[in-house]
Design a protein around this motif. Structure first.
Motif, PDB file in Angstrom:
ATOM      1  N   HIS A   1       4.517 -15.055  -9.026  1.00 22.88           N
ATOM      2  CA  HIS A   1       5.080 -16.179  -9.826  1.00 22.88           C
ATOM      3  C   HIS A   1       6.161 -16.898  -9.245  1.00 22.88           C
ATOM      4  O   HIS A   1       6.852 -17.872  -9.838  1.00 22.88           O
ATOM      5  N   LYS A   2       6.266 -16.740  -8.055  1.00 21.91           N
ATOM      6  CA  LYS A   2       7.427 -17.630  -7.384  1.00 21.91           C
ATOM      7  C   LYS A   2       6.872 -18.738  -7.201  1.00 21.91           C
ATOM      8  O   LYS A   2       5.585 -19.077  -6.773  1.00 21.91           O
ATOM      9  N   GLN A   3       7.766 -19.915  -7.256  1.00 25.01           N
ATOM     10  CA  GLN A   3       7.254 -21.090  -7.239  1.00 25.01           C
ATOM     11  C   GLN A   3       8.354 -22.046  -6.307  1.00 25.01           C
ATOM     12  O   GLN A   3       9.438 -21.717  -6.026  1.00 25.01           O
ATOM     13  N   ALA A  11       9.185 -26.039 -11.840  1.00 21.51           N
ATOM     14  CA  ALA A  11       9.937 -24.433 -12.242  1.00 21.51           C
ATOM     15  C   ALA A  11      10.262 -24.456 -13.174  1.00 21.51           C
ATOM     16  O   ALA A  11      10.662 -23.393 -13.888  1.00 21.51           O
ATOM     17  N   ARG A  59      12.491 -21.477  -2.898  1.00 23.13           N
ATOM     18  CA  ARG A  59      11.370 -20.220  -3.633  1.00 23.13           C
ATOM     19  C   ARG A  59      12.192 -19.829  -4.814  1.00 23.13           C
ATOM     20  O   ARG A  59      13.209 -19.177  -4.467  1.00 23.13           O
ATOM     21  N   ASP A  61      12.496 -18.196  -8.706  1.00 29.40           N
ATOM     22  CA  ASP A  61      11.435 -17.375  -9.829  1.00 29.40           C
ATOM     23  C   ASP A  61      11.973 -17.857 -11.085  1.00 29.40           C
ATOM     24  O   ASP A  61      13.152 -17.943 -11.626  1.00 29.40           O
ATOM     25  N   LYS A  63      11.973 -16.421 -13.899  1.00 32.72           N
ATOM     26  CA  LYS A  63      12.480 -15.642 -14.726  1.00 32.72           C
ATOM     27  C   LYS A  63      13.998 -14.839 -14.134  1.00 32.72           C
ATOM     28  O   LYS A  63      14.955 -15.150 -15.010  1.00 32.72           O
ATOM     29  N   ARG A  64      13.984 -15.036 -13.093  1.00 35.86           N
ATOM     30  CA  ARG A  64      15.344 -14.689 -12.301  1.00 35.86           C
ATOM     31  C   ARG A  64      16.278 -15.916 -12.103  1.00 35.86           C
ATOM     32  O   ARG A  64      17.505 -15.580 -12.254  1.00 35.86           O
ATOM     33  N   ASP A  65      15.886 -17.108 -11.691  1.00 32.53           N
ATOM     34  CA  ASP A  65      16.771 -17.981 -11.031  1.00 32.53           C
ATOM     35  C   ASP A  65      17.050 -19.054 -12.299  1.00 32.53           C
ATOM     36  O   ASP A  65      17.787 -20.046 -11.776  1.00 32.53           O
TER      37      ASP A  65
END
Length: 99
Positions: A1-3, A11, A59, A61, A63-65
């Motif tokens: 799922h990383k973009q 993103a 890069r 994420d 959900k995380r970033d």
């Protein structure tokens, strides 16, 4: 799922789809309040300031970033000079409705 993101909206849109449309600052759910059009009332805020990510493609994420913030909370996060407020700092100053 990383973009990869080069300051485009892909993103950010993915972050909203994955995390929903409830502000992580004040807790308001803009889709519950306004229906589908409420999706446009929230922003995907970079948890690490964009300028600190370095040059070139990044890069990220969804959900995380990113944090999902309504427009007023996002404005407050970026209201001080220098580094933006953290989510913890924002939550300390947000007052529940009726206070």
């Amino acid at each position: 799922h990383k973009q990869y993101e080069g300051r485009n909206t892909r993103a950010a849109k993915e972050a909203k789809r994955e995390q929903g449309y409830k502000c992580q600052g004040c807790g308001r759910d803009y889709v519950a309040m306004y229906g589908e059009i409420g999706q446009r009332c929230v922003d995907a805020h970079h948890k690490v300031p964009y300028h600190r990510l370095g040059k070139g493609r990044r890069r990220l994420d969804p959900k995380r970033d990113f944090a999902i913030l309504c427009a007023p909370c996002h404005r407050i996060v970026h209201s001080r000079h220098g580094e933006p407020l953290t989510l913890t700092e924002l939550r300390r100053i947000v007052r529940p409705e009726g206070d």
